[in-house]
Write a protein that holds these residues in place. Structure first.
Motif, PDB file in Angstrom:
ATOM      1  N   ASN A  31      -9.413   2.038   9.407  1.00 46.62           N
ATOM      2  CA  ASN A  31      -9.444   3.441   9.011  1.00 46.62           C
ATOM      3  C   ASN A  31      -8.040   3.764   8.488  1.00 46.62           C
ATOM      4  O   ASN A  31      -7.102   3.888   9.259  1.00 46.62           O
ATOM      5  CB  ASN A  31      -9.787   4.318  10.212  1.00 46.62           C
ATOM      6  N   PHE A  32      -7.882   3.894   7.187  1.00 46.27           N
ATOM      7  CA  PHE A  32      -6.561   4.046   6.583  1.00 46.27           C
ATOM      8  C   PHE A  32      -5.905   5.398   6.863  1.00 46.27           C
ATOM      9  O   PHE A  32      -4.726   5.562   6.627  1.00 46.27           O
ATOM     10  CB  PHE A  32      -6.629   3.789   5.076  1.00 46.27           C
ATOM     11  N   THR A  33      -6.667   6.359   7.377  1.00 48.00           N
ATOM     12  CA  THR A  33      -6.064   7.651   7.710  1.00 48.00           C
ATOM     13  C   THR A  33      -5.732   7.761   9.199  1.00 48.00           C
ATOM     14  O   THR A  33      -5.171   8.764   9.632  1.00 48.00           O
ATOM     15  CB  THR A  33      -6.989   8.816   7.308  1.00 48.00           C
ATOM     16  N   GLU A  56      -2.500   3.385   6.405  1.00 45.56           N
ATOM     17  CA  GLU A  56      -2.268   2.994   5.006  1.00 45.56           C
ATOM     18  C   GLU A  56      -0.774   2.853   4.719  1.00 45.56           C
ATOM     19  O   GLU A  56      -0.332   1.878   4.119  1.00 45.56           O
ATOM     20  CB  GLU A  56      -2.888   4.001   4.054  1.00 45.56           C
ATOM     21  N   GLY A  57       0.021   3.808   5.172  1.00 49.68           N
ATOM     22  CA  GLY A  57       1.466   3.749   4.960  1.00 49.68           C
ATOM     23  C   GLY A  57       2.096   2.577   5.692  1.00 49.68           C
ATOM     24  O   GLY A  57       3.009   1.926   5.186  1.00 49.68           O
ATOM     25  N   LEU A  58       1.609   2.304   6.897  1.00 48.88           N
ATOM     26  CA  LEU A  58       2.118   1.177   7.671  1.00 48.88           C
ATOM     27  C   LEU A  58       1.841  -0.143   6.961  1.00 48.88           C
ATOM     28  O   LEU A  58       2.725  -0.997   6.848  1.00 48.88           O
ATOM     29  CB  LEU A  58       1.480   1.184   9.062  1.00 48.88           C
ATOM     30  N   LYS A  70      14.662  -6.271   8.052  1.00 51.72           N
ATOM     31  CA  LYS A  70      14.441  -5.693   9.374  1.00 51.72           C
ATOM     32  C   LYS A  70      13.002  -5.972   9.817  1.00 51.72           C
ATOM     33  O   LYS A  70      12.117  -6.140   8.991  1.00 51.72           O
ATOM     34  CB  LYS A  70      14.622  -4.172   9.351  1.00 51.72           C
ATOM     35  N   SER A  71      12.789  -5.991  11.130  1.00 57.70           N
ATOM     36  CA  SER A  71      11.422  -6.113  11.610  1.00 57.70           C
ATOM     37  C   SER A  71      10.727  -4.771  11.409  1.00 57.70           C
ATOM     38  O   SER A  71      11.380  -3.735  11.253  1.00 57.70           O
ATOM     39  CB  SER A  71      11.387  -6.503  13.089  1.00 57.70           C
ATOM     40  N   LEU A  72       9.423  -4.786  11.423  1.00 59.89           N
ATOM     41  CA  LEU A  72       8.669  -3.547  11.261  1.00 59.89           C
ATOM     42  C   LEU A  72       8.976  -2.581  12.407  1.00 59.89           C
ATOM     43  O   LEU A  72       9.124  -1.383  12.184  1.00 59.89           O
ATOM     44  CB  LEU A  72       7.176  -3.859  11.199  1.00 59.89           C
ATOM     45  N   LEU A  73       9.122  -3.087  13.632  1.00 60.11           N
ATOM     46  CA  LEU A  73       9.462  -2.228  14.768  1.00 60.11           C
ATOM     47  C   LEU A  73      10.825  -1.580  14.583  1.00 60.11           C
ATOM     48  O   LEU A  73      11.003  -0.402  14.883  1.00 60.11           O
ATOM     49  CB  LEU A  73       9.455  -3.030  16.072  1.00 60.11           C
TER      50      LEU A  73
END
Length: 80
Positions: A31-33, A56-58, A70-73
């Protein structure tokens, strides 16, 4: 999601130096939202340590070159 309340277990993989290793991330029925971020019950005392972002942004961030090593975290952390 745990807002640093819980730490993940150590993750290890056995590597065969003679064969190439391939990892694939798969997203099913996404679910992209939907919002991804710390759970509300875990931010009450110390506040959120990480930003909340739509799926979606992630995914766009993860698949882009904007992480700059950088790591995503680390990128999602509020107190950098």
């Amino acid at each position: 999601m745990s807002n640093e309340e819980y730490s993940s277990i150590e993750h290890r993989a056995i590597v065969d130096f003679h064969k190439e290793r391939l990892s694939i991330a798969a997203f099913h029925g996404t679910n992209f939202t939907a919002k991804v971020g710390p759970l509300a019950d875990l931010v009450k005392e110390i506040g959120a340590q990480y930003n909340t972002i739509e799926t979606e942004g992630l995914l766009r961030l993860y698949l882009s070159s904007k992480l700059d090593g950088k790591s995503l975290l680390d990128h999602m952390r509020i107190n950098k």
